[in-house]
Design an enzyme around this catalytic site. Structure first.
Site, PDB file in Angstrom:
ATOM      1  N   CYS A 156      11.620   7.100  -1.582  1.00  0.00           N
ATOM      2  CA  CYS A 156      11.784   5.964  -2.684  1.00  0.00           C
ATOM      3  C   CYS A 156      12.696   6.147  -3.565  1.00  0.00           C
ATOM      4  O   CYS A 156      13.502   5.203  -3.940  1.00  0.00           O
ATOM      5  CB  CYS A 156      10.518   5.609  -3.039  1.00  0.00           C
ATOM      6  SG  CYS A 156       9.645   6.980  -3.820  1.00  0.00           S
ATOM      7  N   GLU A 209      11.015  16.820  -4.248  1.00  0.00           N
ATOM      8  CA  GLU A 209      11.737  15.809  -4.280  1.00  0.00           C
ATOM      9  C   GLU A 209      13.228  15.947  -4.450  1.00  0.00           C
ATOM     10  O   GLU A 209      14.170  15.127  -3.776  1.00  0.00           O
ATOM     11  CB  GLU A 209      11.006  14.978  -5.550  1.00  0.00           C
ATOM     12  CG  GLU A 209      11.430  13.450  -5.630  1.00  0.00           C
ATOM     13  CD  GLU A 209      10.527  12.494  -4.627  1.00  0.00           C
ATOM     14  OE1 GLU A 209       9.836  13.177  -3.956  1.00  0.00           O
ATOM     15  OE2 GLU A 209      10.444  11.619  -4.912  1.00  0.00           O
ATOM     16  N   HIS A 250      11.975   3.231 -10.163  1.00  0.00           N
ATOM     17  CA  HIS A 250      12.511   4.483 -10.347  1.00  0.00           C
ATOM     18  C   HIS A 250      14.057   4.380 -10.925  1.00  0.00           C
ATOM     19  O   HIS A 250      14.905   3.585 -10.445  1.00  0.00           O
ATOM     20  CB  HIS A 250      12.785   5.095  -8.958  1.00  0.00           C
ATOM     21  CG  HIS A 250      11.284   5.571  -8.205  1.00  0.00           C
ATOM     22  ND1 HIS A 250      10.256   5.734  -9.130  1.00  0.00           N
ATOM     23  CD2 HIS A 250      11.089   6.096  -7.144  1.00  0.00           C
ATOM     24  CE1 HIS A 250       9.299   6.410  -8.365  1.00  0.00           C
ATOM     25  NE2 HIS A 250       9.797   6.515  -7.198  1.00  0.00           N
TER      26      HIS A 250
HETATM   27  P1  NAP Z   1      -2.296   7.107   0.087  1.00  0.00           P
HETATM   28  O1  NAP Z   1      -2.421   6.134  -1.007  1.00  0.00           O
HETATM   29  O2  NAP Z   1      -2.807   8.267  -0.036  1.00  0.00           O
HETATM   30  O3  NAP Z   1      -2.936   6.538   1.697  1.00  0.00           O
HETATM   31  C1  NAP Z   1      -2.721   7.176   2.698  1.00  0.00           C
HETATM   32  C2  NAP Z   1      -3.056   6.391   4.030  1.00  0.00           C
HETATM   33  O4  NAP Z   1      -3.427   7.054   4.856  1.00  0.00           O
HETATM   34  C3  NAP Z   1      -4.688   5.790   3.790  1.00  0.00           C
HETATM   35  O5  NAP Z   1      -4.780   4.291   4.236  1.00  0.00           O
HETATM   36  C4  NAP Z   1      -5.545   6.694   4.275  1.00  0.00           C
HETATM   37  O6  NAP Z   1      -6.924   6.144   4.726  1.00  0.00           O
HETATM   38  C5  NAP Z   1      -4.727   7.085   5.445  1.00  0.00           C
HETATM   39  N1  NAP Z   1      -5.159   8.553   5.953  1.00  0.00           N
HETATM   40  C6  NAP Z   1      -5.250   9.600   5.056  1.00  0.00           C
HETATM   41  N2  NAP Z   1      -5.951  10.601   5.774  1.00  0.00           N
HETATM   42  C7  NAP Z   1      -6.105  10.146   7.037  1.00  0.00           C
HETATM   43  C8  NAP Z   1      -6.626  10.714   8.180  1.00  0.00           C
HETATM   44  N3  NAP Z   1      -6.718  11.989   8.094  1.00  0.00           N
HETATM   45  N4  NAP Z   1      -6.700   9.782   9.302  1.00  0.00           N
HETATM   46  C9  NAP Z   1      -6.254   8.542   9.376  1.00  0.00           C
HETATM   47  N5  NAP Z   1      -5.961   7.849   8.126  1.00  0.00           N
HETATM   48  C10 NAP Z   1      -5.616   8.791   6.993  1.00  0.00           C
HETATM   49  O7  NAP Z   1      -0.736   7.367   0.059  1.00  0.00           O
HETATM   50  P2  NAP Z   1       0.556   6.428  -0.209  1.00  0.00           P
HETATM   51  O8  NAP Z   1       0.896   6.600  -1.708  1.00  0.00           O
HETATM   52  O9  NAP Z   1       0.183   4.779   0.278  1.00  0.00           O
HETATM   53  O10 NAP Z   1       1.467   6.931   0.714  1.00  0.00           O
HETATM   54  C11 NAP Z   1       1.730   6.768   2.266  1.00  0.00           C
HETATM   55  C12 NAP Z   1       2.926   7.311   2.946  1.00  0.00           C
HETATM   56  O11 NAP Z   1       4.043   6.792   2.334  1.00  0.00           O
HETATM   57  C13 NAP Z   1       2.959   8.754   2.406  1.00  0.00           C
HETATM   58  O12 NAP Z   1       3.561   9.286   3.659  1.00  0.00           O
HETATM   59  C14 NAP Z   1       3.989   8.639   1.253  1.00  0.00           C
HETATM   60  O13 NAP Z   1       4.590  10.218   1.314  1.00  0.00           O
HETATM   61  C15 NAP Z   1       4.926   7.688   1.647  1.00  0.00           C
HETATM   62  N6  NAP Z   1       5.545   6.854   0.554  1.00  0.00           N
HETATM   63  C16 NAP Z   1       5.042   6.785  -0.426  1.00  0.00           C
HETATM   64  C17 NAP Z   1       5.610   6.154  -1.376  1.00  0.00           C
HETATM   65  C18 NAP Z   1       4.818   5.530  -2.830  1.00  0.00           C
HETATM   66  O14 NAP Z   1       5.583   4.946  -3.707  1.00  0.00           O
HETATM   67  N7  NAP Z   1       3.685   5.753  -2.958  1.00  0.00           N
HETATM   68  C19 NAP Z   1       6.969   5.591  -1.396  1.00  0.00           C
HETATM   69  C20 NAP Z   1       7.462   6.016  -0.171  1.00  0.00           C
HETATM   70  C21 NAP Z   1       7.024   6.760   0.825  1.00  0.00           C
HETATM   71  P3  NAP Z   1      -8.287   5.996   3.709  1.00  0.00           P
HETATM   72  O15 NAP Z   1      -7.988   5.067   2.719  1.00  0.00           O
HETATM   73  O16 NAP Z   1      -9.226   5.536   4.773  1.00  0.00           O
HETATM   74  O17 NAP Z   1      -8.447   7.343   3.301  1.00  0.00           O
END
Ligand code: NAP
Length: 357
Positions: A156, A209, A250
């Site tokens: 991001c 990062e 950001h």
């Molecule tokens: P998050 O809030 O932790 O959400 C993770 C998701 O994955 C949830 O839906 C969770 O389901 C699911 N999950 C986790 N463990 C799992 C498992 N063992 N089996 C199946 N599903 C599972 O993370 P996030 O911040 O949304 O980020 C998601 C991805 O995008 C990451 O790879 C991150 O690096 C990337 N990313 C994030 C951002 C940001 O701004 N946050 C920006 C760019 C990229 P449950 O809710 O059921 O646990």
């Protein structure tokens, strides 16, 4: 588009997944008819699964509140229900499952970092390296995937400076840049950094990062070389990444040197004229202007500028001479829209427009 395309969202209950649900609820091309997450959410309706942890302004979209959450193991069901999936899975499961979906013939448009450095996986910002999508048939042939493939978007923080740098790189040749990011807490997901750690504070370290900020641009500026995308090793980037007490947006302070030093007017003219994605594709999430330059001496600012172009425009400002390199400027983008779900959806739209989906 006459008939909407059925799509799935993997990791739909997380912070990025919720942004997908919100942005896709009324999408003119896509209809969400499959959502998947971990076993703690599976079997519940989407509304129940995110109750007490819905992070966005407004309620869960009514059209998706009652859809049942599947597990990510239900790949056959996903194949029956959707043409492709957006992946917002946590990084620890993304690598394995994104590949399993691609093997099963389901294209994956991902936000996760798992495949960003995989040499035959394109990492795309549509305004910059849409031509890297040409590697898809090669990826499929090499891996024996029939319909499936994986496309990712970059980290991001890159979005706040890559497009302005690329616009200048096209004309003047980017040589090196020193970039200091000030990254919002939402970039760490939820619950992310504890409030006691971040309030009244700056944390000068974000795991992994700086490496992403230094390496991912080289792939984006690279070229297809046989069956892989080779980095542009001529460009050098040095990054400092900081977490700051901002919720969304950001910001990046950039010092930059070119092969040929442009004039200030050439830089401003280049940003003003930068067309971004070819209008022939007419993508619904594409902002009218990919880059906006703010003349005010104290812009861009996260609160005032992150929503420009519905969170999809990069806002730059403070262009001035640099005593060490050629120029300095400040860039800003919305990390959970352009930097996450919005950027992923734009990649999905581009894939449709270019005939890959
Ligand atoms: P998050 O809030 O932790 O959400 C993770 C998701 O994955 C949830 O839906 C969770 O389901 C699911 N999950 C986790 N463990 C799992 C498992 N063992 N089996 C199946 N599903 C599972 O993370 P996030 O911040 O949304 O980020 C998601 C991805 O995008 C990451 O790879 C991150 O690096 C990337 N990313 C994030 C951002 C940001 O701004 N946050 C920006 C760019 C990229 P449950 O809710 O059921 O646990």
């Amino acid at each position: 588009m006459k008939d909407k395309i059925n799509v799935g969202v993997l990791g739909a209950t997380g912070m990025v997944g919720q942004n997908y649900i919100s942005l896709l609820a009324d999408h003119p091309w896509f209809r969400v008819n499959h959502v998947a997450a971990s076993s703690r959410s599976a079997g519940k309706t989407y509304g129940e699964a995110v109750r007490g942890r819905w992070h966005l302004t407004g309620d869960v979209p009514g059209s998706l509140r009652d859809i049942t959450v599947s597990t990510i193991d239900e790949i056959e069901l996903a194949r029956e229900k959707c043409t492709f999936v957006f992946s917002a899975l946590g990084s620890h499961v993304a690598r394995e499952y994104e590949e399993r979906y691609a093997v099963a013939g389901i294209p994956v448009v991902s936000n996760a970092s798992a495949h960003r450095s995989t040499p035959d996986v394109p990492m795309v910002i549509p305004e910059i390296n849409y031509h890297h999508l040409d590697i898809i048939p090669i990826q499929q042939r090499t891996r024996g995937w029939v319909r499936g493939f994986i496309v990712v978007k970059p980290n991001c923080s890159l979005q706040s400076y890559m497009t302005p740098l690329y616009a200048l790189h096209e004309k003047f040749g980017l040589k090196q840049a020193v970039i200091t990011t000030m990254q919002a807490v939402s970039g760490a997901g939820h619950p992310g950094v504890s409030s006691l750690d971040i309030m009244d504070n700056v944390i000068p370290f974000i795991q992994g990062e700086e490496e992403k900020s230094e390496n991912e641009p080289l792939k984006i500026l690279g070229s297809i070389d046989g069956s892989v995308i080779s980095n542009n090793e001529k460009v050098k980037i040095s990054a400092h990444c900081n977490r700051v007490p901002v919720i969304h947006g950001h910001t990046a302070c950039v010092s930059v040197e070119f092969e040929r030093k442009p004039t200030r007017d050439e830089i401003l003219g280049t940003w003003k004229d930068f067309r971004g994605i070819s209008p022939k594709y007419d993508l619904p999430s594409s902002p009218r202007r990919a880059i906006i330059y703010r003349e005010e001496p104290d812009r861009p600012q996260p609160r005032l500028d992150r929503d420009a172009g519905n969170g999809m425009t990069v806002v730059v400002g403070r262009l001035r001479d640099c005593n060490v390199l050629h120029y300095r400027f400040v860039g800003l983008s919305h990390n959970t829209v352009r930097g996450a779900a919005g950027g992923g959806i734009l990649n999905g739209e581009l894939l449709v427009a270019m005939g890959y989906l």
